[in-house]
Design an enzyme around this catalytic site. Sequence first.
Site, PDB file in Angstrom:
ATOM      1  CD  GLU B  60     -24.984 137.572 110.102  1.00 11.94           C
ATOM      2  OE1 GLU B  60     -25.187 138.565 110.564  1.00 11.94           O
ATOM      3  OE2 GLU B  60     -25.212 136.293 110.619  1.00 11.94           O
ATOM      4  CG  HIS B 129     -32.676 129.455 106.670  1.00 12.94           C
ATOM      5  ND1 HIS B 129     -33.567 130.288 107.408  1.00 12.94           N
ATOM      6  CD2 HIS B 129     -31.680 129.302 107.384  1.00 12.94           C
ATOM      7  CE1 HIS B 129     -33.166 130.518 108.823  1.00 12.94           C
ATOM      8  NE2 HIS B 129     -31.935 130.037 108.838  1.00 12.94           N
TER       9      HIS B 129
END
Lengths: 330, 327
Positions: B60, B129
């Site tokens: 990322e 998440h």
Amino acid sequence: MDSDLKKKLLREMLFARRFEERCYEAYVERKIGGFLHLYSGEEACAHGVLEAARPGQDYVITSYRDHVHAIKCGMDPKVVMAELFAKETGCCKGLGGSMHIFGVEQRFMGGYALVGGPFPLAAGIAKGIQMKGGDEICICFLGDAANNQGTFHESLNMAKLWNLPVLYVCENNLYGIGTRIDRSTAVVDQYKRVSSYNIPSAQADGQDVEVVYEAAQKAVDHVRSGKGPYFLELMTYRYRGHSMSDSNAYREKKEERMWGGRDPIIMLRDSLIEAGETSAEKFKAMDAEILEEIENEVIRFAEESPEPSMDLLHKYVMTENDPYVKGGSK
Amino acid sequence: MAEIMFWEALQRAHDEEMARDPLVYCMGEDIGVAGGTYKATKGLYEKYGAERVIDTPISENGFTGLGIGSSFLGCRPIIEIMSVNFAWLAMDQLFNTAAKVHYMSGGQLMAPVVVRSPGGTAHMLGAQHSARMEKVFMGIAGLRVVTPSSPRQAYGLLKSAVRCNDPVFINEHEMMYNMKGDVPDEEYFLPLEGSEISRGGKDVTLFGYNVSVYWCQQAAEILSRNHNIDAEVVDLYCLSPLDREGIKRSVSKTHRAVIVEEAEPAVGVGAEVMAIINEDCFYELDAPPVRVSAENTPIPYNHKLERAAIPDIHNVVDAVLKMFGRT
Ligand SMILES: Cc1ncc(C[n+]2csc(CCOP(=O)(O)OP(=O)(O)O)c2C)c(N)n1
Ligand SMILES: [Mg+2]
């Protein structure tokens, strides 16, 4: 390397040394603030590599130890010094500082203060070159300790995967601040670390500008010919502390003496004298000329320049008058 | 005008911008061959190829930095980070480079990148998440943050974000990609600063953004139907900068404010809107402003506990009734 080129590099490297050492003084005089990282001892790296490339056309990016790279890319030393003096005439109008020299016109894409930060930026610049279709390359100069950041591995992987025209140059000065490389890094030879990404690499003496130049020619050719990234490790040494606030107490005198005996400028000077291309007197005269130039032009310009106006505080937070902020022109 | 899904609106904006400008490209994990986790890039790989619809490694910070670097040369990357929970890893490049490079280069460089990423509490995805991260992004000078609550906004904001010269973070919601809504057929751009009144009212302002706009709207219906309270709903779809004027205008009309956020209360949108009210229109208030926020916990897995951790319509209704002394 012919002797004219050697002489040119000798002058440039001596200028770089004098520039950096004058920064040291200016820092002590409190004319320069913040963190100041000097490049003294490492001059052959930037000069040898960039001489083999096309400064001003190829894109260059580096860390906070950035003044010399900027100047070699074609930036005016006056404008660099004015930035260090935090003046409005500085390349970043006094908003950047020593660690953030930028010269976009000269394609010097900046100095960055987060260790390892430029790795992916360089890959991205190379991606931009690829998309626009030029034959420029991007050269990224970073230190040895930066290679322990995740960005090193992430960027090498992507650079190879997408065949990006980027040359990573590792200026291995054996230390990350006060930690010697063998105490921070499992594999001390940095050029070996990139083999897991299938990127060709080499290690060369970073104190001998001729050696650097030849190694860099090979590296630059590889990248420019479309073969993808290359990694060049240059063994070098910084003569000053990591920054001005560094005690520099962690290095052995013996080690410092050894590297002091391999000064890139002295080595080049001596080889030119030996070849009869210059003399000790000529060198001294050149040095005096450089010192005068730095004092009378560079320092004077920085000293006499005004401080930035207060409205600069807010000016570049966002780009100005962007129509899409208001929902477009339609 | 057609009714399309949120992901289709995003896909259309990507497609139009990529067709217009060869320097617009998109990248992210599984966005190409696989068509995108949320289908926002569906069909684009086939149309534009691997060089402009890039399946990235799981790096990322690396690929965000790569996108930023390319933007220095005029490229316009649209970066998808699969989930805001993973965007933490890209914060170095987003905050240290994208948000600051224009400033610290004295205006020489721009970083016109778009980063899109979904957050929020979906359905039993567990603590790692379910982050709601808008509060982190909106606190950074130099970065624009928008958060669409409808397909119409998703399209119009992405269009403007791609063309804008500033870095823009688009905070989407995991649960909204299949939501349907009307989207005009002709091209349009939404401003990257401002807010929208999504329901007019005179008694109290309910400030929401992204998913909480719907909680506010439904609470407003209940308040009107059962309690004779006429609530205004303001959609704060621009989180940075927040619409100070819009906030002031609405509070000056209703004299009461409730801010509804899916995130934990500390250092969040609610806190920021309250501060703005305090600074700009304190004397307009008839009652202290109130926040309806998530519990200050990680999000649990168990569904009942998960629902209890974040606000719902009834929390909003209750907060308003309490404000009016009706409980
Ligand atoms: C992400 C990050 N961590 C730590 C630092 C503090 N720091 C600045 S320079 C440096 C050492 C870097 O050494 P190296 O990469 O070898 O470059 P050199 O300074 O030797 O040229 C450290 C730890 C930083 N600036 N950024
Ligand atoms: Mg080092």
